[in-house]
Design a protein around this motif. Structure first.
Motif, PDB file in Angstrom:
ATOM      1  N   ALA A   1       0.838  -1.208   0.000  1.00 14.47           N
ATOM      2  CA  ALA A   1       0.000   0.000   0.000  1.00 14.47           C
ATOM      3  C   ALA A   1       0.871   1.255   0.000  1.00 14.47           C
ATOM      4  CB  ALA A   1      -0.924  -0.011   1.217  1.00 14.47           C
ATOM      5  N   ARG A   2       1.956   1.227   0.762  1.00 20.54           N
ATOM      6  CA  ARG A   2       2.875   2.369   0.794  1.00 20.54           C
ATOM      7  C   ARG A   2       3.475   2.625  -0.589  1.00 20.54           C
ATOM      8  NH1 ARG A   2       8.184   1.205   3.957  1.00 20.54           N
ATOM      9  NH2 ARG A   2       8.312  -0.153   2.102  1.00 20.54           N
ATOM     10  N   ASP A   3       3.890   1.541  -1.269  1.00 22.81           N
ATOM     11  CA  ASP A   3       4.464   1.695  -2.610  1.00 22.81           C
ATOM     12  C   ASP A   3       3.441   2.289  -3.573  1.00 22.81           C
ATOM     13  OD1 ASP A   3       6.783   0.612  -1.622  1.00 22.81           O
ATOM     14  OD2 ASP A   3       6.393  -1.413  -2.385  1.00 22.81           O
ATOM     15  N   GLY A   4       2.185   1.879  -3.424  1.00 24.77           N
ATOM     16  CA  GLY A   4       1.136   2.443  -4.268  1.00 24.77           C
ATOM     17  C   GLY A   4       0.923   3.917  -4.007  1.00 24.77           C
ATOM     18  N   LEU A   5       0.999   4.314  -2.755  1.00 22.97           N
ATOM     19  CA  LEU A   5       0.843   5.729  -2.409  1.00 22.97           C
ATOM     20  C   LEU A   5       1.994   6.557  -2.966  1.00 22.97           C
ATOM     21  CD1 LEU A   5      -0.332   5.381   1.311  1.00 22.97           C
ATOM     22  CD2 LEU A   5      -1.730   6.086  -0.645  1.00 22.97           C
ATOM     23  N   ILE A   6       3.214   6.021  -2.876  1.00 17.93           N
ATOM     24  CA  ILE A   6       4.378   6.745  -3.394  1.00 17.93           C
ATOM     25  C   ILE A   6       4.230   6.996  -4.893  1.00 17.93           C
ATOM     26  CG2 ILE A   6       6.861   6.558  -3.845  1.00 17.93           C
ATOM     27  CD1 ILE A   6       7.121   5.097  -1.159  1.00 17.93           C
ATOM     28  N   GLY A   7       3.658   6.021  -5.586  1.00 21.22           N
ATOM     29  CA  GLY A   7       3.466   6.171  -7.024  1.00 21.22           C
ATOM     30  C   GLY A   7       2.429   7.215  -7.386  1.00 21.22           C
ATOM     31  N   ARG A   8       1.663   7.700  -6.404  1.00 22.99           N
ATOM     32  CA  ARG A   8       0.623   8.706  -6.672  1.00 22.99           C
ATOM     33  C   ARG A   8       0.966  10.032  -6.020  1.00 22.99           C
ATOM     34  NH1 ARG A   8      -4.773   5.348  -5.167  1.00 22.99           N
ATOM     35  NH2 ARG A   8      -5.841   7.058  -6.250  1.00 22.99           N
ATOM     36  N   GLN A   9       2.254  10.279  -5.827  1.00 21.97           N
ATOM     37  CA  GLN A   9       2.698  11.540  -5.241  1.00 21.97           C
ATOM     38  C   GLN A   9       3.085  12.531  -6.325  1.00 21.97           C
ATOM     39  OE1 GLN A   9       5.946  10.742  -2.597  1.00 21.97           O
ATOM     40  NE2 GLN A   9       4.665  10.067  -0.925  1.00 21.97           N
ATOM     41  N   LEU A  10       2.822  13.782  -6.036  1.00 21.30           N
ATOM     42  CA  LEU A  10       3.226  14.879  -6.904  1.00 21.30           C
ATOM     43  C   LEU A  10       3.864  15.937  -6.035  1.00 21.30           C
ATOM     44  CD1 LEU A  10       3.158  16.265  -9.723  1.00 21.30           C
ATOM     45  CD2 LEU A  10       0.969  17.266  -9.050  1.00 21.30           C
TER      46      LEU A  10
END
Length: 292
Positions: A280-289
């Motif tokens: 879940a953390r990796d998925g969140l990192i991929g949606r950072q701007l």
């Protein structure tokens, strides 16, 4: 030897370079750090009074100072004929320390004759920061529907000023503070609404808490909301949710209060992330701007 071939010995003074220092969390240590970040990066039009700390209060007595999200033409600050000072959170040039930039703008305005244009260097160099200049008290934020706080009543009749103001006002989207969690703001961007929450914790700490919530299905705020991703701004995270167009700021108060409780509980967990939470953390990192 011809005169053309003669060389003169010219002594040149070395140029002094201004050392730039990067500060990841420039507003850390100020009360309401999350609101300082929100006003700089998310809120279109807002003001808040500022109070000078000593010795600056004694050096500049009777000077009223107001913080603004932005000023005309991205001016760093302006002085009114009556001595009032307005300092902007956004400015055309910035160094690696936003706090030092705004402090330099404020000091330059205080040293400028009332009503005159404020000149501020692009890189201010060493000097006091906002944390040194201001009394440590929470911001009393006022959100505005227009930028009319820029101008005095006598200038409002000028056709050029009026046209400039109309263009600026057209860029404002409705924004409302959600009181049930610090740093939370609802906004209407015409075709959809957003909820944005500036989290007060360091990026790694906030990311771990959000990952726990995401893995457990606790990241959603309300039934019809959608987690859209996150901004990285001034050393903290700003998660964003898409809202149905008919959901207003008042409708967010209860769900945001519940989210605040879940987030606080996730922060309190000390165990390392498990496999699902790491995914879940990796998925969140991929949606950072990153906001710059």
């Amino acid at each position: 030897m011809s005169k053309r071939n003669k060389k003169k010995n010219v002594t040149r003074e070395p140029k002094q370079r201004v050392k730039d220092v990067y500060v990841a969390r420039p507003f850390e240590g100020l009360p309401d750090e999350v609101d300082w970040i929100a006003l700089r990066e998310l809120v279109p039009a807002a003001t808040a009074p500022l109070k000078l700390a000593e010795p600056f209060a004694s050096q500049y007595p009777d000077r009223e100072v107001t913080l603004a999200t932005v000023l005309p033409l991205a001016w760093p600050a302006m002085t009114k004929p009556d001595g009032r000072v307005i300092v902007a959170l956004q400015r055309q040039f910035q160094s690696g320390d936003v706090s030092r930039d705004i402090a330099a703008s404020l000091l330059a305005a205080l040293e400028t004759e009332p009503g005159q244009t404020v000149g501020v260097p692009a890189l201010p160099g060493e000097g006091p920061r906002l944390q040194d200049l201001l009394v440590a008290e929470p911001l009393d934020v006022t959100l505005h529907d227009t930028f009319e706080f820029w101008i005095d009543e006598e200038a409002a009749g000028d056709p050029q000023v009026k046209a400039s103001l109309e263009r600026a006002n057209a860029s404002i989207y409705p924004t409302v503070r959600v009181e049930s969690m610090p740093g939370a703001y609802w906004c209407d961007v015409t075709d959809r609404c957003h909820l944005r929450i500036v989290l007060p914790d360091s990026e790694p700490t906030a990311l771990a808490a959000l990952a726990r919530l995401s893995a457990d299905g606790g990241l959603r705020i309300g039934i019809d909301t959608k987690f859209a991703g996150m901004f990285r701004a001034h050393g903290v995270l700003v998660p964003v949710w898409d809202l149905p167009i008919d959901v207003k700021a008042a409708d967010c108060e209860g769900p945001v209060a519940e989210f605040a409780k879940r987030y606080a509980a996730a922060l309190a967990v000390e165990e390392p992330l498990d496999a699902a939470q790491r995914r879940a953390r990796d998925g969140l990192i991929g949606r950072q701007l990153t906001l710059r």
